[in-house]
Design a protein around this motif. Structure first.
Motif, PDB file in Angstrom:
ATOM      1  N   ARG A 186       0.910  -1.381   0.041  1.00  0.00           N
ATOM      2  CA  ARG A 186      -0.259  -0.164   0.080  1.00  0.00           C
ATOM      3  C   ARG A 186       0.830   1.101  -0.069  1.00  0.00           C
ATOM      4  N   PRO A 187       0.497   2.470  -0.516  1.00  0.00           N
ATOM      5  CA  PRO A 187       1.242   3.453  -0.438  1.00  0.00           C
ATOM      6  C   PRO A 187       1.554   3.935   0.952  1.00  0.00           C
ATOM      7  N   GLY A 188       2.999   4.195   1.097  1.00  0.00           N
ATOM      8  CA  GLY A 188       3.480   4.276   2.442  1.00  0.00           C
ATOM      9  C   GLY A 188       4.042   3.119   2.930  1.00  0.00           C
ATOM     10  N   GLY A 189       3.744   1.989   2.439  1.00  0.00           N
ATOM     11  CA  GLY A 189       4.128   0.573   2.983  1.00  0.00           C
ATOM     12  C   GLY A 189       5.728   0.775   2.869  1.00  0.00           C
ATOM     13  N   ARG A 190       6.302  -0.316   3.526  1.00  0.00           N
ATOM     14  CA  ARG A 190       7.637  -0.323   3.506  1.00  0.00           C
ATOM     15  C   ARG A 190       8.364  -1.805   3.011  1.00  0.00           C
ATOM     16  N   LEU A 191       9.364  -1.563   2.402  1.00  0.00           N
ATOM     17  CA  LEU A 191      10.033  -3.016   1.921  1.00  0.00           C
ATOM     18  C   LEU A 191      11.557  -2.825   2.435  1.00  0.00           C
ATOM     19  N   ILE A 192      12.102  -4.069   3.246  1.00  0.00           N
ATOM     20  CA  ILE A 192      13.293  -4.149   3.553  1.00  0.00           C
ATOM     21  C   ILE A 192      13.947  -5.260   2.552  1.00  0.00           C
ATOM     22  N   VAL A 193      15.069  -4.974   1.956  1.00  0.00           N
ATOM     23  CA  VAL A 193      15.859  -5.819   1.218  1.00  0.00           C
ATOM     24  C   VAL A 193      17.341  -5.891   1.732  1.00  0.00           C
ATOM     25  N   VAL A 194      17.674  -7.328   2.254  1.00  0.00           N
ATOM     26  CA  VAL A 194      18.898  -7.373   2.811  1.00  0.00           C
ATOM     27  C   VAL A 194      19.636  -8.160   1.629  1.00  0.00           C
ATOM     28  N   ASP A 195      20.573  -7.701   1.134  1.00  0.00           N
ATOM     29  CA  ASP A 195      21.361  -8.365  -0.466  1.00  0.00           C
ATOM     30  C   ASP A 195      22.915  -7.783  -0.534  1.00  0.00           C
ATOM     31  N   PHE A 196      23.546  -8.804  -1.315  1.00  0.00           N
ATOM     32  CA  PHE A 196      24.862  -8.268  -1.561  1.00  0.00           C
ATOM     33  C   PHE A 196      24.688  -7.226  -2.783  1.00  0.00           C
ATOM     34  N   ALA A 197      25.634  -6.314  -2.989  1.00  0.00           N
ATOM     35  CA  ALA A 197      25.576  -5.238  -3.830  1.00  0.00           C
ATOM     36  C   ALA A 197      27.158  -4.844  -4.173  1.00  0.00           C
ATOM     37  N   TRP A 198      27.296  -4.549  -5.242  1.00  0.00           N
ATOM     38  CA  TRP A 198      28.716  -3.861  -5.855  1.00  0.00           C
ATOM     39  C   TRP A 198      28.806  -2.563  -5.185  1.00  0.00           C
ATOM     40  N   ASN A 199      30.107  -2.303  -4.771  1.00  0.00           N
ATOM     41  CA  ASN A 199      30.110  -1.042  -4.026  1.00  0.00           C
ATOM     42  C   ASN A 199      29.746   0.200  -4.782  1.00  0.00           C
ATOM     43  N   THR A 200      30.279   0.002  -6.036  1.00  0.00           N
ATOM     44  CA  THR A 200      30.048   1.079  -7.043  1.00  0.00           C
ATOM     45  C   THR A 200      29.548   0.653  -8.581  1.00  0.00           C
ATOM     46  N   ASP A 201      29.134   1.389  -9.237  1.00  0.00           N
ATOM     47  CA  ASP A 201      28.810   0.956 -10.744  1.00  0.00           C
ATOM     48  C   ASP A 201      29.997   0.286 -11.229  1.00  0.00           C
ATOM     49  N   ALA A 202      30.987   1.225 -11.248  1.00  0.00           N
ATOM     50  CA  ALA A 202      32.141   0.549 -11.888  1.00  0.00           C
ATOM     51  C   ALA A 202      32.846  -0.892 -11.216  1.00  0.00           C
ATOM     52  N   ASP A 203      32.414  -1.075 -10.246  1.00  0.00           N
ATOM     53  CA  ASP A 203      32.775  -2.503  -9.630  1.00  0.00           C
ATOM     54  C   ASP A 203      32.193  -3.544 -10.396  1.00  0.00           C
ATOM     55  N   GLN A 204      30.916  -3.274 -11.120  1.00  0.00           N
ATOM     56  CA  GLN A 204      30.170  -4.221 -11.881  1.00  0.00           C
ATOM     57  C   GLN A 204      31.346  -5.201 -12.904  1.00  0.00           C
TER      58      GLN A 204
END
Ligand SMILES: C[S@@+](CC[C@H](N)C(=O)[O-])C[C@H]1O[C@@H](n2cnc3c(N)ncnc32)[C@H](O)[C@@H]1O
Length: 320
Positions: A186-204
């Protein structure tokens, strides 16, 4: 609600909506959990009980990380879920969707903390859902369904909160998941995502390093978002990013230290004796397995130079 059987799993990962379809082989999520992968076998031996399947959030860090081996690793896994649930800010009668709930314990934890909320746990693998139902499905307001994070079979705006702990790396199209999560919130609802991510775009660019290929095979992922990309794509999907926290020092670095320690033990005669004394099941690990563990530890050390273990808090924008 669709049930993901063996062939359905393959179908999910050859989904036409995935832009890179021609370029990439389908993922085999099942192989991360069926014991065919030596890293996950070690995880099963050391941390993965019947329920939670995450890396854990650890007390001992840095050079003391090996002490986590004698601490309660299952407690670390619970702690990781609790940290994520704290970010979720569940209200009394909220409807909560736990996407990729594995064997159901994260949903059960939400239920225990907020018994008046309605919690739905969803996972792609029907075996996991079966275990979840057997272990936890006997209480009101808590149910489990088989389904795909990229095709959520729920009406628009039917949840107040969506949780996704350590699973989005498996999704072949993370953007699609964000759009689906936004749709069911619903509008105002919350999503939590715990995930791996590259530090920066360049690290891809490190995605195709030989070491990262090994890591990708272990975890079954095609690519990660960078931290800024998460914010961009979530923004385009209808979310505002409220916060992003780097949990690497509590999750990936300690577990890397622990694996390094296990690998050192497993690759020496005396070390193997210690491991066998601690857990006789280590008899099932051959020399070749320990060699593989050592390569995986080196590959993960390389990968950790360019990536983070992140917790993102998103809020669905309200309509104007
Ligand atoms: C590392 S486990 C984490 C499970 C759970 N969140 C926990 O903390 O114990 C990742 C889970 O993601 C599930 N998964 C992978 N791809 C999925 C998809 N497309 N839709 C739903 N679940 C998926 C897997 O079956 C697995 O149970």
């Amino acid at each position: 609600m669709s049930v993901a059987t063996g062939s359905a799993v393959a179908d999910v990962f050859t989904d036409r909506s995935c832009a890179d379809r021609q370029r990439i082989a389908p993922l085999d999520v099942r192989s991360s959990y069926d014991g065919s992968n030596v890293v996950f076998r070690l995880l099963r031996m050391e941390t993965w009980g019947p329920a939670l399947m995450n890396l854990g959030y650890y007390t001992f860090r840095g050079p003391l990380a090996f002490l986590n081996l004698v601490a309660n690793l299952e407690a670390a896994q619970r702690r990781l879920v609790m940290e994520a649930v704290d970010l979720l800010e569940v209200g009394r009668r909220h409807r909560v969707l736990d996407v990729a709930c594995g064997r159901g314990k994260s949903s059960f934890i939400v239920h225990c903390l907020f018994p008046e909320a309605t919690v739905v746990g969803l996972d792609l693998l029907s075996n996991n859902v079966q275990v979840a139902r057997t272990l936890f499905d006997q209480v009101d307001n808590l149910s489990y369904v088989s389904g795909d994070a990229l095709h959520l079979d729920f009406p628009d705006e039917s949840f107040d909160r969506v949780l996704c702990v350590e699973a989005a790396f498996h999704f072949p199209d993370r953007g699609r998941f964000l759009r689906e999560a936004c749709r069911v919130l619903r509008p105002g609802g919350r999503l939590i995502v715990v995930d791996f991510a590259w530090n920066t775009d360049a690290d891809q660019k490190h995605r195709d390093d030989p070491e990262t290929r090994l890591v990708r095979g272990v975890w079954q992922w095609h690519d990660l978002f960078s931290v800024p990309e998460y914010e961009r794509v979530a923004g385009d999907s209808g979310f505002e990013m409220l916060s992003s926290s780097d949990w690497s020092h509590r999750v990936t670095r300690p577990i890397q230290g622990l694996f390094q320690f296990l690998s050192t033990l497993g690759n020496s005669r005396w070390g193997r004796r210690i491991l066998l004394w601690k857990n006789p099941l280590y008899r099932s690990f051959s020399h070749a397995d320990w060699n593989e563990v050592a390569s995986a530890v080196r590959a993960h050390a390389h990968f950790h130079c360019y990536s983070k273990y992140m917790a993102f808090v998103f809020e669905k924008r309200c309509k104007r």
